[in-house]
Design a protein around this motif. Structure first.
Motif, PDB file in Angstrom:
ATOM      1  N   ASP A 125       0.867  -1.177   0.000  1.00  0.00           N
ATOM      2  CA  ASP A 125       0.000   0.000   0.000  1.00  0.00           C
ATOM      3  C   ASP A 125       0.904   1.228   0.000  1.00  0.00           C
ATOM      4  O   ASP A 125       1.269   1.753   1.054  1.00  0.00           O
ATOM      5  N   TYR A 126       1.289   1.664  -1.189  1.00  0.00           N
ATOM      6  CA  TYR A 126       2.252   2.755  -1.306  1.00  0.00           C
ATOM      7  C   TYR A 126       1.770   4.033  -0.620  1.00  0.00           C
ATOM      8  O   TYR A 126       2.505   4.646   0.158  1.00  0.00           O
ATOM      9  N   ALA A 127       0.530   4.431  -0.857  1.00  0.00           N
ATOM     10  CA  ALA A 127       0.021   5.674  -0.253  1.00  0.00           C
ATOM     11  C   ALA A 127       0.012   5.567   1.270  1.00  0.00           C
ATOM     12  O   ALA A 127       0.368   6.519   1.969  1.00  0.00           O
ATOM     13  N   GLY A 128      -0.391   4.419   1.785  1.00  0.00           N
ATOM     14  CA  GLY A 128      -0.399   4.229   3.234  1.00  0.00           C
ATOM     15  C   GLY A 128       1.000   4.236   3.817  1.00  0.00           C
ATOM     16  O   GLY A 128       1.247   4.831   4.871  1.00  0.00           O
ATOM     17  N   ALA A 129       1.940   3.584   3.135  1.00  0.00           N
ATOM     18  CA  ALA A 129       3.326   3.564   3.607  1.00  0.00           C
ATOM     19  C   ALA A 129       3.924   4.966   3.576  1.00  0.00           C
ATOM     20  O   ALA A 129       4.615   5.380   4.509  1.00  0.00           O
ATOM     21  N   LEU A 181       8.649  -0.305  16.771  1.00  0.00           N
ATOM     22  CA  LEU A 181       7.312  -0.433  16.222  1.00  0.00           C
ATOM     23  C   LEU A 181       7.350  -1.150  14.892  1.00  0.00           C
ATOM     24  O   LEU A 181       8.416  -1.350  14.310  1.00  0.00           O
ATOM     25  N   ARG A 182       6.191  -1.559  14.445  1.00  0.00           N
ATOM     26  CA  ARG A 182       6.046  -2.153  13.114  1.00  0.00           C
ATOM     27  C   ARG A 182       5.221  -1.201  12.274  1.00  0.00           C
ATOM     28  O   ARG A 182       4.236  -0.630  12.743  1.00  0.00           O
ATOM     29  N   ASP A 183       5.625  -1.044  11.018  1.00  0.00           N
ATOM     30  CA  ASP A 183       4.829  -0.228  10.104  1.00  0.00           C
ATOM     31  C   ASP A 183       3.596  -1.038   9.687  1.00  0.00           C
ATOM     32  O   ASP A 183       3.477  -2.222  10.034  1.00  0.00           O
ATOM     33  N   PRO A 184       2.647  -0.424   8.974  1.00  0.00           N
ATOM     34  CA  PRO A 184       1.438  -1.155   8.572  1.00  0.00           C
ATOM     35  C   PRO A 184       1.711  -2.384   7.700  1.00  0.00           C
ATOM     36  O   PRO A 184       0.863  -3.274   7.624  1.00  0.00           O
ATOM     37  N   GLU A 185       2.881  -2.477   7.077  1.00  0.00           N
ATOM     38  CA  GLU A 185       3.241  -3.633   6.255  1.00  0.00           C
ATOM     39  C   GLU A 185       3.882  -4.746   7.090  1.00  0.00           C
ATOM     40  O   GLU A 185       4.137  -5.830   6.595  1.00  0.00           O
ATOM     41  N   GLY A 186       4.204  -4.445   8.356  1.00  0.00           N
ATOM     42  CA  GLY A 186       4.834  -5.428   9.237  1.00  0.00           C
ATOM     43  C   GLY A 186       6.335  -5.302   9.364  1.00  0.00           C
ATOM     44  O   GLY A 186       6.973  -6.104  10.045  1.00  0.00           O
ATOM     45  N   ASN A 187       6.951  -4.301   8.724  1.00  0.00           N
ATOM     46  CA  ASN A 187       8.393  -4.083   8.841  1.00  0.00           C
ATOM     47  C   ASN A 187       8.717  -3.549  10.229  1.00  0.00           C
ATOM     48  O   ASN A 187       8.042  -2.652  10.724  1.00  0.00           O
TER      49      ASN A 187
END
Length: 134
Positions: free
Chosen positions: A11-15, A112-118
């Motif tokens: 999700d590019y916009a979300g990231a 923390l983890r970003d919305p992608e799980g990184n």
């Protein structure tokens, strides 16, 4: 030592929104972007290393690395706190609240983890007492 670090984004916009929020308290800004390709680059003014978010070029889904973590340097503890709070507000998950981490040396960090799980770390290293190992 590093030229750049890249994390994948489905999700590019979300990231982009997430990293804009998290990196702002650290003085790191988005300075290049190719929205059609789903790529954006971040840098702190006057520094060469670059952090990228990118949709994978091969078209396969982005996946997070098991055991991989990207750590961002902060100027002070307040910036660590602010970046962690911004990350949570932007959809990230807490992996460790801001605070001292004496078991890893003399530094103050948040995870923390970003919305992608990184997985991310925001850290400021405290000055070591004279003669103490770094």
């Amino acid at each position: 030592m590093f030229s750049h670090v890249t994390v994948g984004a489905n999700d590019y916009a979300g990231a982009r929104a997430f990293y804009d929020a998290v990196l702002a308290p650290l003085g790191v800004v988005r300075f290049q972007e190719w929205p059609d390709a789903g790529w954006a680059a971040y840098r702190r003014k006057g520094e060469a290393p670059t952090f990228w978010i990118a949709k994978p070029k091969d078209g396969a889904p982005a996946t997070r690395g098991n055991g991989a973590m990207t750590a961002f340097a902060a100027h002070d503890e307040a910036a660590v706190d602010a970046a962690h709070a911004a990350g949570l507000a932007a959809g990230g998950r807490c992996e460790g609240p801001p605070g001292p981490r004496p078991q890893y040396g003399d530094f103050y960090a948040a995870y923390l983890r970003d919305p992608e799980g990184n997985k991310l770390c925001i850290v400021v290293r405290r000055p070591s007492p004279a003669g103490a190992p770094v």
